[in-house]
Design a protein around this motif. Structure first.
Motif, PDB file in Angstrom:
ATOM      1  N   PHE A  44       0.811  -1.215   0.000  1.00 51.85           N
ATOM      2  CA  PHE A  44       0.000   0.000   0.000  1.00 51.85           C
ATOM      3  C   PHE A  44       0.846   1.267   0.000  1.00 51.85           C
ATOM      4  CE2 PHE A  44      -2.915  -3.247   1.533  1.00 51.85           C
ATOM      5  CZ  PHE A  44      -3.954  -3.047   0.643  1.00 51.85           C
ATOM      6  N   LEU A  45       2.138   1.136   0.242  1.00 58.19           N
ATOM      7  CA  LEU A  45       3.033   2.299   0.164  1.00 58.19           C
ATOM      8  C   LEU A  45       3.490   2.558  -1.264  1.00 58.19           C
ATOM      9  CD1 LEU A  45       5.309   1.747   3.287  1.00 58.19           C
ATOM     10  CD2 LEU A  45       3.320   3.248   3.067  1.00 58.19           C
ATOM     11  N   ARG A  46       3.463   1.533  -2.083  1.00 58.32           N
ATOM     12  CA  ARG A  46       3.982   1.686  -3.449  1.00 58.32           C
ATOM     13  C   ARG A  46       2.923   1.507  -4.529  1.00 58.32           C
ATOM     14  NH1 ARG A  46       6.050  -3.799  -5.011  1.00 58.32           N
ATOM     15  NH2 ARG A  46       5.770  -5.081  -3.191  1.00 58.32           N
ATOM     16  N   LEU A  47       1.675   1.764  -4.177  1.00 56.69           N
ATOM     17  CA  LEU A  47       0.605   1.679  -5.171  1.00 56.69           C
ATOM     18  C   LEU A  47       0.793   2.748  -6.231  1.00 56.69           C
ATOM     19  CD1 LEU A  47      -2.666   1.106  -3.132  1.00 56.69           C
ATOM     20  CD2 LEU A  47      -1.579  -0.464  -4.702  1.00 56.69           C
ATOM     21  N   LYS A  48       0.572   2.369  -7.459  1.00 55.04           N
ATOM     22  CA  LYS A  48       0.603   3.338  -8.556  1.00 55.04           C
ATOM     23  C   LYS A  48      -0.384   2.898  -9.614  1.00 55.04           C
ATOM     24  CE  LYS A  48       4.634   1.325 -10.932  1.00 55.04           C
ATOM     25  NZ  LYS A  48       4.261   0.088 -11.273  1.00 55.04           N
ATOM     26  N   GLN A  49      -0.775   3.840 -10.423  1.00 53.67           N
ATOM     27  CA  GLN A  49      -1.718   3.533 -11.501  1.00 53.67           C
ATOM     28  C   GLN A  49      -0.962   2.871 -12.647  1.00 53.67           C
ATOM     29  OE1 GLN A  49      -4.964   4.269 -10.990  1.00 53.67           O
ATOM     30  NE2 GLN A  49      -5.446   3.130 -12.813  1.00 53.67           N
ATOM     31  N   ASN A  50      -1.398   1.688 -13.046  1.00 55.98           N
ATOM     32  CA  ASN A  50      -0.768   0.981 -14.157  1.00 55.98           C
ATOM     33  C   ASN A  50      -1.270   1.547 -15.478  1.00 55.98           C
ATOM     34  OD1 ASN A  50       0.607  -0.703 -12.428  1.00 55.98           O
ATOM     35  ND2 ASN A  50      -0.990  -2.260 -12.439  1.00 55.98           N
ATOM     36  N   LYS A  51      -0.359   1.664 -16.425  1.00 56.62           N
ATOM     37  CA  LYS A  51      -0.746   2.105 -17.765  1.00 56.62           C
ATOM     38  C   LYS A  51      -1.005   0.877 -18.626  1.00 56.62           C
ATOM     39  CE  LYS A  51       1.820   6.370 -17.548  1.00 56.62           C
ATOM     40  NZ  LYS A  51       2.874   7.170 -18.103  1.00 56.62           N
ATOM     41  N   PHE A  52      -1.845   1.054 -19.628  1.00 54.17           N
ATOM     42  CA  PHE A  52      -2.153  -0.044 -20.530  1.00 54.17           C
ATOM     43  C   PHE A  52      -0.893  -0.395 -21.326  1.00 54.17           C
ATOM     44  CE2 PHE A  52      -4.188  -2.133 -24.170  1.00 54.17           C
ATOM     45  CZ  PHE A  52      -5.051  -2.986 -23.492  1.00 54.17           C
ATOM     46  N   PRO A  53      -0.463  -1.675 -21.306  1.00 56.62           N
ATOM     47  CA  PRO A  53       0.768  -2.071 -22.007  1.00 56.62           C
ATOM     48  C   PRO A  53       0.616  -1.976 -23.523  1.00 56.62           C
ATOM     49  CG  PRO A  53      -0.345  -3.991 -21.101  1.00 56.62           C
ATOM     50  CD  PRO A  53      -1.109  -2.782 -20.645  1.00 56.62           C
ATOM     51  N   ARG A  58       1.288  -8.679 -23.643  1.00 55.22           N
ATOM     52  CA  ARG A  58       1.054  -8.014 -22.355  1.00 55.22           C
ATOM     53  C   ARG A  58      -0.364  -7.438 -22.285  1.00 55.22           C
ATOM     54  NH1 ARG A  58       5.482  -6.950 -18.874  1.00 55.22           N
ATOM     55  NH2 ARG A  58       7.428  -7.570 -19.833  1.00 55.22           N
ATOM     56  N   GLN A  59      -0.892  -6.978 -23.430  1.00 53.10           N
ATOM     57  CA  GLN A  59      -2.261  -6.470 -23.454  1.00 53.10           C
ATOM     58  C   GLN A  59      -3.253  -7.571 -23.107  1.00 53.10           C
ATOM     59  OE1 GLN A  59      -2.780  -4.767 -27.351  1.00 53.10           O
ATOM     60  NE2 GLN A  59      -1.807  -2.835 -26.787  1.00 53.10           N
ATOM     61  N   ILE A  60      -3.022  -8.762 -23.634  1.00 50.32           N
ATOM     62  CA  ILE A  60      -3.905  -9.895 -23.335  1.00 50.32           C
ATOM     63  C   ILE A  60      -3.837 -10.212 -21.844  1.00 50.32           C
ATOM     64  CG2 ILE A  60      -4.252 -12.381 -23.707  1.00 50.32           C
ATOM     65  CD1 ILE A  60      -3.319 -11.856 -26.643  1.00 50.32           C
ATOM     66  N   LEU A  64      -6.900 -10.010 -19.180  1.00 46.08           N
ATOM     67  CA  LEU A  64      -7.271 -11.169 -18.360  1.00 46.08           C
ATOM     68  C   LEU A  64      -7.219 -10.835 -16.864  1.00 46.08           C
ATOM     69  CD1 LEU A  64      -5.534 -14.098 -20.285  1.00 46.08           C
ATOM     70  CD2 LEU A  64      -7.979 -13.573 -20.162  1.00 46.08           C
ATOM     71  N   LYS A  65      -6.201 -10.067 -16.469  1.00 47.43           N
ATOM     72  CA  LYS A  65      -6.079  -9.652 -15.068  1.00 47.43           C
ATOM     73  C   LYS A  65      -7.278  -8.801 -14.659  1.00 47.43           C
ATOM     74  CE  LYS A  65      -3.440  -6.171 -13.878  1.00 47.43           C
ATOM     75  NZ  LYS A  65      -3.811  -5.133 -12.977  1.00 47.43           N
ATOM     76  N   ASN A  66      -7.678  -7.867 -15.519  1.00 52.17           N
ATOM     77  CA  ASN A  66      -8.833  -7.026 -15.222  1.00 52.17           C
ATOM     78  C   ASN A  66     -10.134  -7.836 -15.224  1.00 52.17           C
ATOM     79  OD1 ASN A  66      -8.340  -3.974 -14.904  1.00 52.17           O
ATOM     80  ND2 ASN A  66      -6.887  -4.610 -16.475  1.00 52.17           N
ATOM     81  N   LEU A  67     -10.231  -8.808 -16.116  1.00 53.69           N
ATOM     82  CA  LEU A  67     -11.403  -9.679 -16.154  1.00 53.69           C
ATOM     83  C   LEU A  67     -11.519 -10.484 -14.862  1.00 53.69           C
ATOM     84  CD1 LEU A  67     -13.780 -10.724 -17.862  1.00 53.69           C
ATOM     85  CD2 LEU A  67     -12.236 -12.443 -18.779  1.00 53.69           C
ATOM     86  N   MET A  68     -10.401 -11.043 -14.405  1.00 54.82           N
ATOM     87  CA  MET A  68     -10.399 -11.796 -13.148  1.00 54.82           C
ATOM     88  C   MET A  68     -10.746 -10.872 -11.979  1.00 54.82           C
ATOM     89  SD  MET A  68     -10.078 -14.726 -11.992  1.00 54.82           S
ATOM     90  CE  MET A  68      -9.945 -15.507 -10.430  1.00 54.82           C
ATOM     91  N   GLY A  69     -10.230  -9.658 -11.997  1.00 58.55           N
ATOM     92  CA  GLY A  69     -10.570  -8.686 -10.953  1.00 58.55           C
ATOM     93  C   GLY A  69     -12.052  -8.376 -10.936  1.00 58.55           C
TER      94      GLY A  69
END
Length: 137
Positions: A44-53, A58-60, A64-69
């Motif tokens: 929680f100290l190193r949270l950052k917004q991830n950019k779309f690869p 990596r996009q796939i 998939l990570k967002n779908l699982m989330g």
């Protein structure tokens, strides 16, 4: 039409909902403690917004990570009414999703007393150090 008639008419649907509820409950009992135990203590100290690869593979993976989330977030919402660890499942689902304001929402959820105590208990049982949270906003 009485409630018993409705239950008889929707027996298959109710059976499927019961089976899904049991599956989510058992899955959350097994997976959520493992995930919570292995979150890095300074996560929680190193949270950052991830950019779309940019790379296709990596996009796939990102999709998939967002779908699982999203699936975990919906399962957590269902578990607020059904048996299971609803808020913890929602927290794990949110951690997999990418959206603006994600870090603030995660920290806000982890600061809830019941969530914080549950996470601390799971991490203690796993022999892991407690999570370090940033100072208040």
């Amino acid at each position: 039409m009485g409630i018993l008639d409705w239950i008889k008419a929707n027996e298959v649907l109710l059976s499927l909902l019961g089976a899904a509820s049991l599956l989510m409950f058992l899955g959350s009992l097994l997976m959520i403690p493992i995930i919570v135990a292995y979150i890095p203590e300074d996560y929680f100290l190193r949270l950052k917004q991830n950019k779309f690869p940019r790379k296709p593979l990596r996009q796939i993976g990102h999709i998939l990570k967002n779908l699982m989330g999203g699936i975990l977030l919906l399962a957590g919402i269902c578990m607020l009414l059904l048996p299971g660890q609803g808020i913890l499942t929602m927290l794990v689902g949110i951690s997999l999703l990418d959206f603006p304001g994600k870090a603030r929402l995660q920290i806000r959820l982890v600061r809830l007393r019941r969530v914080r105590k549950s996470i601390a208990w799971i991490r203690h049982k796993a022999g892991r150090k407690p999570l370090i949270l940033p100072d208040s906003d």
